[in-house]
Each structure stands twice: as C-alpha cells, then as structure tokens.
Scaffold this motif. Structure first.
Motif, PDB file in Angstrom:
ATOM      1  N   GLN A 291      46.966  39.019  56.143  1.00 61.18           N
ATOM      2  CA  GLN A 291      45.682  39.698  56.322  1.00 61.18           C
ATOM      3  C   GLN A 291      44.521  38.712  56.404  1.00 61.18           C
ATOM      4  OE1 GLN A 291      45.982  42.876  56.809  1.00 61.18           O
ATOM      5  NE2 GLN A 291      48.118  43.001  56.139  1.00 61.18           N
ATOM      6  N   GLY A 292      44.736  37.483  55.935  1.00 59.48           N
ATOM      7  CA  GLY A 292      43.662  36.499  55.941  1.00 59.48           C
ATOM      8  C   GLY A 292      44.074  35.241  55.202  1.00 59.48           C
ATOM      9  N   HIS A 293      43.108  34.402  54.922  1.00 59.87           N
ATOM     10  CA  HIS A 293      43.351  33.144  54.227  1.00 59.87           C
ATOM     11  C   HIS A 293      43.297  33.358  52.712  1.00 59.87           C
ATOM     12  CE1 HIS A 293      42.905  31.029  58.035  1.00 59.87           C
ATOM     13  NE2 HIS A 293      41.778  31.692  58.244  1.00 59.87           N
ATOM     14  N   LEU A 294      44.142  32.636  51.982  1.00 61.91           N
ATOM     15  CA  LEU A 294      44.128  32.639  50.522  1.00 61.91           C
ATOM     16  C   LEU A 294      43.616  31.275  50.068  1.00 61.91           C
ATOM     17  CD1 LEU A 294      47.577  34.365  49.885  1.00 61.91           C
ATOM     18  CD2 LEU A 294      45.307  35.404  49.643  1.00 61.91           C
ATOM     19  N   LEU A 295      42.599  31.290  49.216  1.00 59.93           N
ATOM     20  CA  LEU A 295      41.888  30.060  48.869  1.00 59.93           C
ATOM     21  C   LEU A 295      41.745  29.951  47.361  1.00 59.93           C
ATOM     22  CD1 LEU A 295      40.166  27.638  49.919  1.00 59.93           C
ATOM     23  CD2 LEU A 295      38.216  29.206  49.931  1.00 59.93           C
ATOM     24  N   ALA A 296      42.216  28.830  46.789  1.00 61.47           N
ATOM     25  CA  ALA A 296      42.023  28.560  45.358  1.00 61.47           C
ATOM     26  C   ALA A 296      40.654  27.917  45.176  1.00 61.47           C
ATOM     27  CB  ALA A 296      43.121  27.646  44.838  1.00 61.47           C
ATOM     28  N   ALA A 297      39.747  28.610  44.512  1.00 59.08           N
ATOM     29  CA  ALA A 297      38.382  28.099  44.361  1.00 59.08           C
ATOM     30  C   ALA A 297      37.675  28.824  43.228  1.00 59.08           C
ATOM     31  CB  ALA A 297      37.594  28.258  45.662  1.00 59.08           C
ATOM     32  N   ASP A 298      36.612  28.200  42.758  1.00 62.21           N
ATOM     33  CA  ASP A 298      35.739  28.752  41.726  1.00 62.21           C
ATOM     34  C   ASP A 298      34.716  29.668  42.398  1.00 62.21           C
ATOM     35  OD1 ASP A 298      33.874  29.219  39.743  1.00 62.21           O
ATOM     36  OD2 ASP A 298      33.607  27.126  39.201  1.00 62.21           O
ATOM     37  N   CYS A 299      34.539  30.855  41.867  1.00 60.93           N
ATOM     38  CA  CYS A 299      33.596  31.795  42.477  1.00 60.93           C
ATOM     39  C   CYS A 299      32.156  31.302  42.401  1.00 60.93           C
ATOM     40  CB  CYS A 299      33.717  33.166  41.819  1.00 60.93           C
ATOM     41  SG  CYS A 299      33.212  33.227  40.081  1.00 60.93           S
ATOM     42  N   ASP A 300      31.876  30.325  41.549  1.00 54.41           N
ATOM     43  CA  ASP A 300      30.531  29.747  41.456  1.00 54.41           C
ATOM     44  C   ASP A 300      30.335  28.554  42.375  1.00 54.41           C
ATOM     45  OD1 ASP A 300      29.905  31.596  39.545  1.00 54.41           O
ATOM     46  OD2 ASP A 300      30.114  30.234  37.848  1.00 54.41           O
ATOM     47  N   ARG A 301      31.407  28.060  42.981  1.00 56.88           N
ATOM     48  CA  ARG A 301      31.325  26.894  43.870  1.00 56.88           C
ATOM     49  C   ARG A 301      32.268  27.128  45.047  1.00 56.88           C
ATOM     50  NH1 ARG A 301      30.997  24.597  38.795  1.00 56.88           N
ATOM     51  NH2 ARG A 301      33.247  24.276  38.680  1.00 56.88           N
ATOM     52  N   LEU A 302      31.855  28.005  45.936  1.00 60.11           N
ATOM     53  CA  LEU A 302      32.704  28.377  47.059  1.00 60.11           C
ATOM     54  C   LEU A 302      32.657  27.293  48.137  1.00 60.11           C
ATOM     55  CD1 LEU A 302      31.617  32.113  47.291  1.00 60.11           C
ATOM     56  CD2 LEU A 302      33.812  31.260  46.448  1.00 60.11           C
ATOM     57  N   PRO A 303      33.798  26.844  48.620  1.00 60.15           N
ATOM     58  CA  PRO A 303      33.828  25.808  49.655  1.00 60.15           C
ATOM     59  C   PRO A 303      33.572  26.392  51.037  1.00 60.15           C
ATOM     60  CG  PRO A 303      36.054  26.397  49.044  1.00 60.15           C
ATOM     61  CD  PRO A 303      35.151  27.211  48.150  1.00 60.15           C
ATOM     62  N   LEU A 304      32.449  27.081  51.174  1.00 57.77           N
ATOM     63  CA  LEU A 304      32.079  27.737  52.422  1.00 57.77           C
ATOM     64  C   LEU A 304      30.640  27.354  52.782  1.00 57.77           C
ATOM     65  CD1 LEU A 304      33.467  31.318  51.654  1.00 57.77           C
ATOM     66  CD2 LEU A 304      34.498  29.617  53.172  1.00 57.77           C
ATOM     67  N   PRO A 305      30.330  27.262  54.070  1.00 58.09           N
ATOM     68  CA  PRO A 305      28.959  26.911  54.459  1.00 58.09           C
ATOM     69  C   PRO A 305      27.970  28.036  54.178  1.00 58.09           C
ATOM     70  CG  PRO A 305      30.314  27.356  56.389  1.00 58.09           C
ATOM     71  CD  PRO A 305      31.243  27.367  55.220  1.00 58.09           C
ATOM     72  N   ALA A 306      26.724  27.681  54.030  1.00 60.76           N
ATOM     73  CA  ALA A 306      25.667  28.664  53.786  1.00 60.76           C
ATOM     74  C   ALA A 306      25.562  29.630  54.964  1.00 60.76           C
ATOM     75  CB  ALA A 306      24.333  27.947  53.565  1.00 60.76           C
ATOM     76  N   GLY A 307      25.306  30.885  54.644  1.00 62.03           N
ATOM     77  CA  GLY A 307      25.061  31.886  55.673  1.00 62.03           C
ATOM     78  C   GLY A 307      26.250  32.231  56.537  1.00 62.03           C
ATOM     79  N   SER A 308      27.468  32.053  56.011  1.00 63.34           N
ATOM     80  CA  SER A 308      28.657  32.230  56.851  1.00 63.34           C
ATOM     81  C   SER A 308      29.447  33.503  56.564  1.00 63.34           C
ATOM     82  CB  SER A 308      29.580  31.019  56.688  1.00 63.34           C
ATOM     83  OG  SER A 308      30.054  30.934  55.339  1.00 63.34           O
ATOM     84  N   VAL A 309      29.027  34.304  55.591  1.00 66.33           N
ATOM     85  CA  VAL A 309      29.807  35.464  55.155  1.00 66.33           C
ATOM     86  C   VAL A 309      28.992  36.737  55.388  1.00 66.33           C
ATOM     87  CG1 VAL A 309      30.847  36.606  53.154  1.00 66.33           C
ATOM     88  CG2 VAL A 309      31.100  34.140  53.460  1.00 66.33           C
TER      89      VAL A 309
END
Length: 400
Positions: A291-309
């Motif tokens: 269904q999509g990507h699974l990512l191990a990450a901290d919800c306070d430090r998301l490895p995603l660019p600003a304004g991308s969601v």
C-alpha cells in the motif's frame, strides 16, 4: 530510568560498573529480570542493559533477553565476557584463542568508531594497557563461565569499532567491548560507561516505547482486527485528493494504509511511519508495504522535506507523547498548504475511563477544550471534533 546489570555473582562484582552508572544519575538493578518462559518480559521498565557475564544456568534466558533487546533497540553495553554473550545471541561464538581483558595487542579503533554514537564521544584509547583481570586458563575459564572470557568473534551484520580485541556495534544500540572489565573498567572504561549512560538517558522515551510495542507486535494485528472498519471510516473523513502524499504517523501494523491508498489513488503516495521496527516488520508480514512505504522514524523528526505532505493520519499517538506541541509543529513543517490532519483514537474518552475504573481526566489532551488550543497554537485549525462512545476524532486543516 533503570539500567539492569546482568552478571554472575560468582565471577563479577557490581561495583565498578554500578559506580559509573550511579555517578551519571541512573538507577541500577543488579539482577536481570528474566522470565524463562518469556524473556521479553524482562525488558519491562528497562531503559538499558549492561552485560558482564551470566550464571551457567541463566545463559539461555540471558541470550534470549539480549536478542529481544537488540530487536527492540534497547541500548546494550556488553563488557568483557558479556561481549561474547552478545555475539553468541546474534549467532557467533567466543574465540578460544583470544586474550582476556587487560591486554592490548596493538589495539586500535577503526574509522567507523570516529562516527559511532558511543565511542566517538569517549575519545582515543589510552596508551597504557587497559586494566582488568588477566586471562583465565582454559579449564578454569570454562568452569566459571560458559562464554569464554577470551576474545569475541563479532556477529554478522556488525560494525567493527576496534581491531585485535574486536569491539563491535550491532544496529544502532548494542555494543560489545571485550577489552573493558566491568569490575575494574579503568579511566577509559569509566568514560565509556558515562557516555553510555548519557546515551541511554537521551533515548529513554523511545526505548520504553520500542520495548513495549516489540512485545506486542507479534499478535497486534489479530488482536485488533475488529477495529479495521473504524480506521477506514476515520480515514474517509480526511477527504484527500487523488495524487497527494498521505502520512500515517505511528502506523503500527499499518491498518490505516489501505484506506489512505484508496483515497490518494495509484498516482499518490502513502508512507507509514513508526519508531518500532518490530511493528513495521509485522506491517510488512501483512502486506502493508504493497500500500505504500514503511519508514522507521521518530514522529518528531520526520525525514521528509518541508511542505511535502497533503494528509497526516495518526491514531492513538498524540496524547501519549512527552511534547505534543513539538510533534504538531513538526507535522506542520512537512505539511503542504491546506493539508489535512486527522487525529483518531478507536476508544471514546468515557469508554477508556470506565475501562480503567477512573473518572474523566480534565487534562486529557484529547478533550476538546485541550486539543483545540493545542492545534490552533501550532498552525492547525480544527474543523471537526467528535468524542463518541467508541472513538475520538479530530480533523484539522493547516492554516494558510
């Protein structure tokens, strides 16, 4: 927080290690809380393990405890013979030709040690031989300790941090350092213990979460399968457009991901984020990676660019976090203009209070009077709120 020191009282005294940990302000539990039927229960309330050795009768449950700790990313520091236990837990054996703590053999740190979260902050090895007991004769060593006090063959998938007496790291949170004696760690060993204590303290909140949910991950999907329709109905309230990027934060086994995929369509993206690798592994077993990507990450430090969601879904998470404001600000950072935030809990506030035989908590973040200002002050405008008998739901939109 509590650090458990695993040792064989016939071989190791707790004083050297305990003094260093106590000096760092940590509580020390001198006996391993191992349940032979379910070693993972021994991680309850434990933020770190320091492993020196094990009684012959305890080797099997200690190895199981170490495997569970590595899987849950509970910080582990295995010293001396404990490094052999850590290696054995991950499929390697002690090296019968190695030398015991207290010898150098031209010991050198490797380049990866310069970036290691533990060793890089400790500094270079001292020029003088590290203190510690001399190697035991083979017969005596085997009688006292089923895992030799001698060298360690680092397990597969490790990072070598020191050569000759091969120190290693497993994953991001487990270290084997066979050349440091837990009884008499010496100045360099005390620095190592102090740094480990600081690292364990900094990771304590995540460690507790991972340890808890690692124990639950195996049957989580089956236990809560009945909630799938409620998750789908909650996601439907987001009303996302096709082609957008949807984020499920604290996704667990990914129960919301099929509904998110249906909303954004084949041209969109779905990302499930969780801090517990065991939960993501369970999600993959249930084909949520389709269904999509699974990512191990901290919800306070998301490895995603600003304004991308374009849409953020989160169930049963925001009211459990130590700093919800910081989390909401991070979700605002990654959100595009007009993005939707859907907070959901599959139990109503009154239902949960009755289940726990307590009154409603006026400080509960999920109460409307608390949640609305928390959202407003972090850039989100709440446009829907329900505290129903069997769920709590809040929908918010990122303000322009």
């Amino acid at each position: 927080m509590a650090v458990v020191v695993v040792r064989d009282p016939a071989v190791d005294t707790p004083f050297g290690v305990s003094a260093a940990l106590l000096a760092a302000g940590l509580a020390v539990r001198p006996e391993p809380p191992v349940d032979r039927a379910s070693p993972a229960t021994g991680l309850a309330g434990v933020e770190a393990l320091v492993v020196l050795s094990a009684r012959r009768s305890d080797v099997a449950p200690v190895l199981a405890l170490l495997r569970d700790a590595v899987a849950a990313e509970v910080p582990v520091l295995a010293l001396g013979a404990g490094a052999g236990l850590l290696a054995e837990a991950e499929g390697s054996a002690a090296d019968p030709d190695g030398t015991g703590p207290g010898t150098r053999l031209g010991l050198t740190l490797t380049p990866p040690a310069g970036n290691d979260p533990l060793l890089a902050a400790v500094g270079p090895l001292p020029e003088a031989p590290l203190p510690g007991r001399a190697p035991l004769p083979v017969a005596e060593r085997d009688r006292r300790d089923p895992v030799a006090l001698a060298g360690t063959v680092a397990p597969a998938g490790h990072t070598v941090l020191a050569r000759q007496r091969q120190a290693f790291r497993l994953g991001s949170a487990a270290w084997g350092v066979p050349f440091v004696d837990g009884d008499r760690p010496g100045p360099w060993g005390e620095l190592l213990l102090g740094r480990f204590a600081a690292l364990a303290a900094a990771r304590a909140a995540h460690t507790t979460t991972r340890a808890h949910f690692t124990r639950q991950a195996g049957d989580w999907e089956e236990r809560f399968a009945y909630q799938a329709p409620a998750y789908a109905a909650a996601v439907a309230r987001m009303r996302l457009e096709a082609g957008g990027r949807a984020l499920d934060v604290g996704c667990g086994t990914g129960r919301a991901m099929p509904a998110l995929r249906a909303q954004v369509g084949p041209s969109g993206q779905v990302v499930g984020v969780d801090v517990t690798p065991a939960m993501l592994a369970s999600a993959a077993r249930h084909a949520r990676h389709r269904q999509g990507h699974l990512l191990a990450a901290d919800c306070d430090r998301l490895p995603l660019p600003a304004g991308s969601v374009h849409g953020v879904f989160s169930a049963g998470l925001i009211d459990q976090l130590p700093d919800p404001r910081a989390t909401l600000l991070e979700w605002r950072r990654v959100a595009a203009p007009g993005a939707v935030l859907l907070l959901f809990h599959p139990s109503g506030r009154a239902e949960r209070a009755a289940r726990n035989n307590r009154p409603l908590d006026p400080n509960d973040l999920l109460a409307e009077d608390n949640l609305r200002p928390a959202l407003e002050t972090t850039g989100w405008r709440m446009d829907e709120y329900e505290d129903a008998p069997h769920h709590v739901l809040a929908r918010a939109v990122l303000r322009g």
